[in-house]
Design a protein around this motif. Structure first.
Motif, PDB file in Angstrom:
ATOM      1  N   ALA A  73       0.826  -1.213   0.000  1.00  0.00           N
ATOM      2  CA  ALA A  73       0.000   0.000   0.000  1.00  0.00           C
ATOM      3  C   ALA A  73       0.858   1.259   0.000  1.00  0.00           C
ATOM      4  N   SER A  74       2.068   1.159   0.542  1.00  0.00           N
ATOM      5  CA  SER A  74       2.929   2.345   0.566  1.00  0.00           C
ATOM      6  C   SER A  74       3.328   2.779  -0.841  1.00  0.00           C
ATOM      7  N   ARG A  75       3.221   1.890  -1.806  1.00  0.00           N
ATOM      8  CA  ARG A  75       3.540   2.233  -3.192  1.00  0.00           C
ATOM      9  C   ARG A  75       2.338   2.796  -3.947  1.00  0.00           C
ATOM     10  N   LEU A  76       1.162   2.774  -3.330  1.00  0.00           N
ATOM     11  CA  LEU A  76      -0.068   3.163  -4.027  1.00  0.00           C
ATOM     12  C   LEU A  76      -0.581   4.546  -3.638  1.00  0.00           C
ATOM     13  N   THR A  77       0.154   5.272  -2.841  1.00  0.00           N
ATOM     14  CA  THR A  77      -0.365   6.526  -2.300  1.00  0.00           C
ATOM     15  C   THR A  77      -0.400   7.666  -3.314  1.00  0.00           C
ATOM     16  N   GLY A  78       0.011   7.425  -4.539  1.00  0.00           N
ATOM     17  CA  GLY A  78      -0.009   8.470  -5.552  1.00  0.00           C
ATOM     18  C   GLY A  78      -1.400   8.792  -6.083  1.00  0.00           C
ATOM     19  N   GLY A  79      -2.335   7.871  -5.942  1.00  0.00           N
ATOM     20  CA  GLY A  79      -3.683   8.096  -6.445  1.00  0.00           C
ATOM     21  C   GLY A  79      -4.698   8.174  -5.323  1.00  0.00           C
ATOM     22  N   HIS A  80      -5.902   8.603  -5.685  1.00  0.00           N
ATOM     23  CA  HIS A  80      -6.960   8.737  -4.672  1.00  0.00           C
ATOM     24  C   HIS A  80      -7.323   7.389  -4.066  1.00  0.00           C
ATOM     25  N   ALA A  81      -7.363   6.347  -4.887  1.00  0.00           N
ATOM     26  CA  ALA A  81      -7.713   5.023  -4.376  1.00  0.00           C
ATOM     27  C   ALA A  81      -6.687   4.539  -3.367  1.00  0.00           C
ATOM     28  N   GLY A  82      -5.419   4.810  -3.626  1.00  0.00           N
ATOM     29  CA  GLY A  82      -4.367   4.411  -2.695  1.00  0.00           C
ATOM     30  C   GLY A  82      -4.455   5.138  -1.366  1.00  0.00           C
ATOM     31  N   VAL A  83      -4.812   6.411  -1.420  1.00  0.00           N
ATOM     32  CA  VAL A  83      -4.963   7.183  -0.180  1.00  0.00           C
ATOM     33  C   VAL A  83      -6.152   6.654   0.613  1.00  0.00           C
ATOM     34  N   TRP A  84      -7.265   6.365  -0.072  1.00  0.00           N
ATOM     35  CA  TRP A  84      -8.425   5.802   0.627  1.00  0.00           C
ATOM     36  C   TRP A  84      -8.108   4.437   1.215  1.00  0.00           C
ATOM     37  N   PHE A  85      -7.337   3.638   0.493  1.00  0.00           N
ATOM     38  CA  PHE A  85      -6.919   2.342   1.013  1.00  0.00           C
ATOM     39  C   PHE A  85      -6.064   2.537   2.268  1.00  0.00           C
ATOM     40  N   GLY A  86      -5.244   3.574   2.267  1.00  0.00           N
ATOM     41  CA  GLY A  86      -4.450   3.895   3.451  1.00  0.00           C
ATOM     42  C   GLY A  86      -5.326   4.242   4.648  1.00  0.00           C
ATOM     43  N   TRP A  87      -6.397   4.996   4.407  1.00  0.00           N
ATOM     44  CA  TRP A  87      -7.333   5.310   5.489  1.00  0.00           C
ATOM     45  C   TRP A  87      -7.966   4.025   6.023  1.00  0.00           C
ATOM     46  N   LEU A  88      -8.321   3.122   5.128  1.00  0.00           N
ATOM     47  CA  LEU A  88      -8.903   1.839   5.536  1.00  0.00           C
ATOM     48  C   LEU A  88      -7.904   1.038   6.379  1.00  0.00           C
ATOM     49  N   LEU A  89      -6.644   1.071   5.985  1.00  0.00           N
ATOM     50  CA  LEU A  89      -5.623   0.362   6.754  1.00  0.00           C
ATOM     51  C   LEU A  89      -5.433   0.977   8.141  1.00  0.00           C
ATOM     52  N   GLN A  90      -5.600   2.287   8.248  1.00  0.00           N
ATOM     53  CA  GLN A  90      -5.502   2.917   9.575  1.00  0.00           C
ATOM     54  C   GLN A  90      -6.600   2.385  10.489  1.00  0.00           C
ATOM     55  N   ALA A  91      -7.805   2.240   9.939  1.00  0.00           N
ATOM     56  CA  ALA A  91      -8.913   1.686  10.725  1.00  0.00           C
ATOM     57  C   ALA A  91      -8.629   0.237  11.104  1.00  0.00           C
ATOM     58  N   ALA A  92      -8.043  -0.518  10.178  1.00  0.00           N
ATOM     59  CA  ALA A  92      -7.722  -1.919  10.460  1.00  0.00           C
ATOM     60  C   ALA A  92      -6.673  -2.036  11.564  1.00  0.00           C
ATOM     61  N   ILE A  93      -5.692  -1.148  11.556  1.00  0.00           N
ATOM     62  CA  ILE A  93      -4.665  -1.184  12.608  1.00  0.00           C
ATOM     63  C   ILE A  93      -5.290  -0.843  13.953  1.00  0.00           C
ATOM     64  N   LEU A  94      -6.188   0.143  13.966  1.00  0.00           N
ATOM     65  CA  LEU A  94      -6.892   0.439  15.219  1.00  0.00           C
ATOM     66  C   LEU A  94      -7.704  -0.769  15.685  1.00  0.00           C
ATOM     67  N   ALA A  95      -8.295  -1.483  14.751  1.00  0.00           N
ATOM     68  CA  ALA A  95      -9.123  -2.640  15.100  1.00  0.00           C
ATOM     69  C   ALA A  95      -8.302  -3.784  15.683  1.00  0.00           C
ATOM     70  N   THR A  96      -6.996  -3.818  15.409  1.00  0.00           N
ATOM     71  CA  THR A  96      -6.173  -4.864  16.009  1.00  0.00           C
ATOM     72  C   THR A  96      -6.080  -4.700  17.527  1.00  0.00           C
ATOM     73  N   GLY A  97      -6.548  -3.574  18.021  1.00  0.00           N
ATOM     74  CA  GLY A  97      -6.602  -3.373  19.471  1.00  0.00           C
ATOM     75  C   GLY A  97      -7.561  -4.345  20.150  1.00  0.00           C
ATOM     76  N   PHE A  98      -8.490  -4.922  19.399  1.00  0.00           N
ATOM     77  CA  PHE A  98      -9.386  -5.913  19.983  1.00  0.00           C
ATOM     78  C   PHE A  98      -8.657  -7.242  20.216  1.00  0.00           C
ATOM     79  N   ILE A  99      -7.547  -7.450  19.514  1.00  0.00           N
ATOM     80  CA  ILE A  99      -6.725  -8.646  19.726  1.00  0.00           C
ATOM     81  C   ILE A  99      -5.698  -8.376  20.823  1.00  0.00           C
ATOM     82  N   GLU A 100      -4.995  -7.253  20.702  1.00  0.00           N
ATOM     83  CA  GLU A 100      -3.998  -6.839  21.688  1.00  0.00           C
ATOM     84  C   GLU A 100      -4.315  -5.394  22.072  1.00  0.00           C
TER      85      GLU A 100
END
Length: 138
Positions: A73-100
């Motif tokens: 994903a770090s290679r995809l940040t040049g386009g709008h879709a890549g930036v939105w995917f990055g936002w989704l990944l931020q939410a996913a990382i926050l969600a890992t708090g339910f595991i740890e």
């Protein structure tokens, strides 16, 4: 095999590469953030395995998959879709708090870094565009 350079061989044209478009500040900063998150994810993977929160296959498989996805994903940040995917990944990382649970804090820090890079990178890109426009007028 001949010692002649490639360009001088008969019937072959030398390869020319198109210049890569210059990366903007936002693209660079967001790419760096996702790269740091990919490196960081190695440690929670070890913690989850060490504490026995998840079975080894799930801990290492999920951790390695997250590292690969973040790095890609770090290679995809040049386009709008890549930036939105990055936002989704931020939410996913926050969600890992339910595991740890400590990952809520780590995810919040990286989310703050992501937001800062998103905003500041956009400001820098606008300033650079205005500067280039002013230089073109002169």
């Amino acid at each position: 095999m001949t010692d002649a350079p490639r360009a001088s061989r008969p019937g072959r044209q030398p390869r020319t590469r198109k210049p890569r478009p210059q990366r903007g500040a936002r693209e660079s900063l967001l790419s760096i953030t996702l790269g740091l998150e990919a490196v960081m994810f190695f440690f929670p993977m070890l913690v989850v395995y060490g504490k026995g929160t998840l079975p080894p296959l799930a801990a290492f498989g999920g951790g390695i998959l997250a590292i690969i996805v973040l790095a890609a994903a770090s290679r995809l940040t040049g386009g709008h879709a890549g930036v939105w995917f990055g936002w989704l990944l931020q939410a996913a990382i926050l969600a890992t708090g339910f595991i740890e649970p400590f990952m809520f804090a780590v995810g919040a820090v990286f989310l703050a870094l992501w937001v800062f890079c998103f905003v500041k990178g956009g400001q820098l890109d606008r300033q650079n565009a205005a500067f280039r426009a002013a230089q073109a007028e002169d």
